[in-house]
Write an enzyme that holds these catalytic residues in place. Structure first.
Site, PDB file in Angstrom:
ATOM      1  N   ARG A 160       0.852  -1.193   0.000  1.00 48.27           N
ATOM      2  CA  ARG A 160       0.000   0.000   0.000  1.00 48.27           C
ATOM      3  C   ARG A 160       0.886   1.240   0.000  1.00 48.27           C
ATOM      4  O   ARG A 160       1.905   1.286   0.709  1.00 48.27           O
ATOM      5  CB  ARG A 160      -0.912   0.020   1.237  1.00 48.27           C
ATOM      6  CG  ARG A 160      -2.052  -0.996   1.198  1.00 48.27           C
ATOM      7  CD  ARG A 160      -3.073  -0.699   0.091  1.00 48.27           C
ATOM      8  NE  ARG A 160      -4.167  -1.653   0.061  1.00 48.27           N
ATOM      9  CZ  ARG A 160      -4.240  -2.700  -0.760  1.00 48.27           C
ATOM     10  NH1 ARG A 160      -3.280  -2.933  -1.629  1.00 48.27           N
ATOM     11  NH2 ARG A 160      -5.302  -3.491  -0.742  1.00 48.27           N
TER      12      ARG A 160
ATOM     13  N   HIS B 268      -0.967  -0.455  -9.998  1.00 51.10           N
ATOM     14  CA  HIS B 268      -1.544  -1.401  -9.033  1.00 51.10           C
ATOM     15  C   HIS B 268      -1.869  -2.745  -9.707  1.00 51.10           C
ATOM     16  O   HIS B 268      -3.033  -3.182  -9.729  1.00 51.10           O
ATOM     17  CB  HIS B 268      -2.806  -0.804  -8.380  1.00 51.10           C
ATOM     18  CG  HIS B 268      -3.136  -1.432  -7.055  1.00 51.10           C
ATOM     19  ND1 HIS B 268      -3.495  -0.722  -5.945  1.00 51.10           N
ATOM     20  CD2 HIS B 268      -3.144  -2.728  -6.664  1.00 51.10           C
ATOM     21  CE1 HIS B 268      -3.717  -1.538  -4.927  1.00 51.10           C
ATOM     22  NE2 HIS B 268      -3.505  -2.779  -5.347  1.00 51.10           N
TER      23      HIS B 268
HETATM   24  P1  NAP Z   1      -0.782 -11.070   5.799  1.00 55.92           P
HETATM   25  O1  NAP Z   1      -0.843 -12.532   5.499  1.00 55.92           O
HETATM   26  O2  NAP Z   1      -1.745 -10.493   6.766  1.00 55.92           O
HETATM   27  O3  NAP Z   1       0.707 -10.786   6.310  1.00 55.92           O
HETATM   28  C1  NAP Z   1       1.090  -9.557   6.811  1.00 55.92           C
HETATM   29  C2  NAP Z   1       2.536  -9.638   7.287  1.00 55.92           C
HETATM   30  O4  NAP Z   1       2.944  -8.348   7.733  1.00 55.92           O
HETATM   31  C3  NAP Z   1       2.714 -10.610   8.461  1.00 55.92           C
HETATM   32  O5  NAP Z   1       3.918 -11.299   8.336  1.00 55.92           O
HETATM   33  C4  NAP Z   1       2.771  -9.661   9.665  1.00 55.92           C
HETATM   34  O6  NAP Z   1       3.535 -10.146  10.749  1.00 55.92           O
HETATM   35  C5  NAP Z   1       3.467  -8.456   9.056  1.00 55.92           C
HETATM   36  N1  NAP Z   1       3.147  -7.239   9.810  1.00 55.92           N
HETATM   37  C6  NAP Z   1       1.955  -6.617   9.945  1.00 55.92           C
HETATM   38  N2  NAP Z   1       2.082  -5.529  10.738  1.00 55.92           N
HETATM   39  C7  NAP Z   1       3.370  -5.487  11.121  1.00 55.92           C
HETATM   40  C8  NAP Z   1       4.110  -4.616  11.956  1.00 55.92           C
HETATM   41  N3  NAP Z   1       3.552  -3.566  12.563  1.00 55.92           N
HETATM   42  N4  NAP Z   1       5.425  -4.866  12.129  1.00 55.92           N
HETATM   43  C9  NAP Z   1       6.010  -5.913  11.542  1.00 55.92           C
HETATM   44  N5  NAP Z   1       5.361  -6.796  10.721  1.00 55.92           N
HETATM   45  C10 NAP Z   1       4.060  -6.571  10.535  1.00 55.92           C
HETATM   46  O7  NAP Z   1      -0.900 -10.193   4.474  1.00 55.92           O
HETATM   47  P2  NAP Z   1      -0.664 -10.681   2.962  1.00 55.92           P
HETATM   48  O8  NAP Z   1      -1.808 -11.504   2.503  1.00 55.92           O
HETATM   49  O9  NAP Z   1       0.716 -11.240   2.862  1.00 55.92           O
HETATM   50  O10 NAP Z   1      -0.778  -9.289   2.172  1.00 55.92           O
HETATM   51  C11 NAP Z   1       0.075  -8.202   2.426  1.00 55.92           C
HETATM   52  C12 NAP Z   1      -0.455  -6.942   1.759  1.00 55.92           C
HETATM   53  O11 NAP Z   1      -0.267  -7.008   0.349  1.00 55.92           O
HETATM   54  C13 NAP Z   1      -1.970  -6.723   1.886  1.00 55.92           C
HETATM   55  O12 NAP Z   1      -2.290  -6.161   3.129  1.00 55.92           O
HETATM   56  C14 NAP Z   1      -2.263  -5.793   0.742  1.00 55.92           C
HETATM   57  O13 NAP Z   1      -2.146  -4.453   1.198  1.00 55.92           O
HETATM   58  C15 NAP Z   1      -1.133  -6.053  -0.255  1.00 55.92           C
HETATM   59  N6  NAP Z   1      -1.612  -6.547  -1.572  1.00 55.92           N
HETATM   60  C16 NAP Z   1      -1.285  -5.831  -2.677  1.00 55.92           C
HETATM   61  C17 NAP Z   1      -1.688  -6.276  -3.933  1.00 55.92           C
HETATM   62  C18 NAP Z   1      -1.309  -5.507  -5.184  1.00 55.92           C
HETATM   63  O14 NAP Z   1      -1.761  -5.864  -6.273  1.00 55.92           O
HETATM   64  N7  NAP Z   1      -0.468  -4.494  -5.100  1.00 55.92           N
HETATM   65  C19 NAP Z   1      -2.435  -7.451  -4.033  1.00 55.92           C
HETATM   66  C20 NAP Z   1      -2.765  -8.158  -2.889  1.00 55.92           C
HETATM   67  C21 NAP Z   1      -2.345  -7.701  -1.644  1.00 55.92           C
HETATM   68  P3  NAP Z   1       3.091 -11.481  11.559  1.00 55.92           P
HETATM   69  O15 NAP Z   1       3.372 -12.626  10.603  1.00 55.92           O
HETATM   70  O16 NAP Z   1       3.991 -11.498  12.722  1.00 55.92           O
HETATM   71  O17 NAP Z   1       1.652 -11.345  11.875  1.00 55.92           O
END
Ligand code: NAP
Length: 313
Positions: free
Chosen positions: A228, A276
């Site tokens: 994001r 995006h």
């Molecule tokens: P996820 O499974 O919820 O994983 C989030 C990761 O971030 C986890 O490892 C979490 O740590 C870590 N995290 C969250 N807050 C943190 C903090 N304050 N300090 C340190 N680490 C932190 O999310 P995901 O499915 O991988 O997706 C990630 C993001 O990708 C989404 O939220 C979305 O914004 C983005 N996205 C973008 C696109 C695009 O086309 N550009 C498409 C899809 C998604 P823990 O493991 O310890 O909980």
């Protein structure tokens, strides 16, 4: 026959495609649009499937037990449901993770093999060979080790990159260094050639990558933002690109999308702008994942793994 509401802010052709694809997977459910459901019927609906829903549409369904998002990023929905008992389930689709991992690899290679510089050299008709750094020499760090981060890290690991990640809670991965906490982040950044952001946008991660943290990267480091826009303080990034501390940034996401035509980012030679597209949701695989979640709930009353709204992801 159960009713499920499908609330989407997409244009009507996309909405119809989604509706048809999900309905195909759920023959014992009727998926309906909010305008086809009266207020008295709305009280009996327990599941909503949503994509950028208008909050006023969502508010018409007071007894939802859970909401299934079509997207993996749910920061706006978290704000809509934070004070409500309804659970929020984000899309957790292995195909989406694979698509993101492909993007991570593609744009890592783009930076590793100096493609922005060669594109510029071609414009200038300049014949100059730049150093070819091997993947084993390159330190690639991923912020976030969730569903998308870990698949990306494993993909990079297979090609011998030196991979690290930063997460909120400690992890143990074979061949991937894991850092936690503020000190861990500083240490990881100081040993990073290419930094990839895959952190969700939460109150804790808003503008996390500002002047202080980004300055911790070695001079000449490169950055990819695929999660994001607001996780990065854009002004600080622009300054660090300007003074050469960061050599190049690949940005797929922005604080305000679409990027305004007047925005100077478009013409910044040290930024690659993507609209995006790093990991679009695949309708077919997502519909199957969603159908599986709903069937499991109908059979066992188990709500799929849901978002911790207090943490924001
Ligand atoms: P996820 O499974 O919820 O994983 C989030 C990761 O971030 C986890 O490892 C979490 O740590 C870590 N995290 C969250 N807050 C943190 C903090 N304050 N300090 C340190 N680490 C932190 O999310 P995901 O499915 O991988 O997706 C990630 C993001 O990708 C989404 O939220 C979305 O914004 C983005 N996205 C973008 C696109 C695009 O086309 N550009 C498409 C899809 C998604 P823990 O493991 O310890 O909980």
């Amino acid at each position: 026959m159960n009713n499920i509401v499908f609330i989407s802010g997409s244009e009507s052709a996309t909405k119809s495609q989604w509706l048809a694809e999900i309905q195909k997977q759920l023959i014992n459910e009727t998926i309906r649009l909010p305008e086809e459901i009266s207020d008295s019927q709305a009280k009996h609906i327990d599941i909503a499937i949503v994509a950028n829903p208008d909050p006023s549409d969502l508010a018409r369904f007071p007894n939802l037990v859970w909401i299934q998002s079509l997207w993996a990023g749910v920061e706006r929905l978290v704000a809509d449901v934070i004070d409500k008992p309804v659970k929020l389930v984000k899309l957790n689709d292995p195909q989406l993770a694979k698509t993101m991992a492909e993007s991570v690899l593609a744009w890592t290679l783009y930076l590793q093999r100096n493609m922005p510089e060669y594109a510029q050299q071609q414009v200038n008709k300049q014949w100059r060979q730049l150093p070819c750094i091997t993947s084993a020499e390159l330190r690639v760090s991923v912020l976030g080790a969730g569903a998308l981060g870990i698949t990306a890290l494993n993909t990079l690991k297979k090609l011998d990159y030196q991979v690290s990640c930063w997460s909120r809670t400690a992890k143990q991965f074979d061949g991937i260094k894991n850092y936690i906490g503020s000190a861990g982040l500083h240490t990881m950044l100081s040993k990073t050639d290419i930094l990839i952001n895959l952190l969700p946008l939460t109150p804790e991660t808003y503008h996390l990558l500002g002047k202080e943290l980004l300055s911790n990267l070695p001079k000449g480091a490169k950055l990819i933002n695929f999660s994001r826009g607001a996780v990065i303080d854009t002004k600080a990034l622009l300054n660090l690109l300007e003074n050469g501390h960061i050599a190049h940034a690949v940005l797929d996401v922005f604080e305000h999308e679409p990027l305004a035509p007047t925005d100077a980012i478009w013409t910044n030679p040290n930024i690659t702008v993507l609209p995006h597209i790093s990991a679009p949701t695949n309708m077919l695989s997502a519909a199957k994942v969603i159908a599986k979640n709903i069937l499991m709930y109908r059979e066992n009353n188990v709500i799929p793994n849901y978002v911790d709204v207090k943490q924001g992801y």
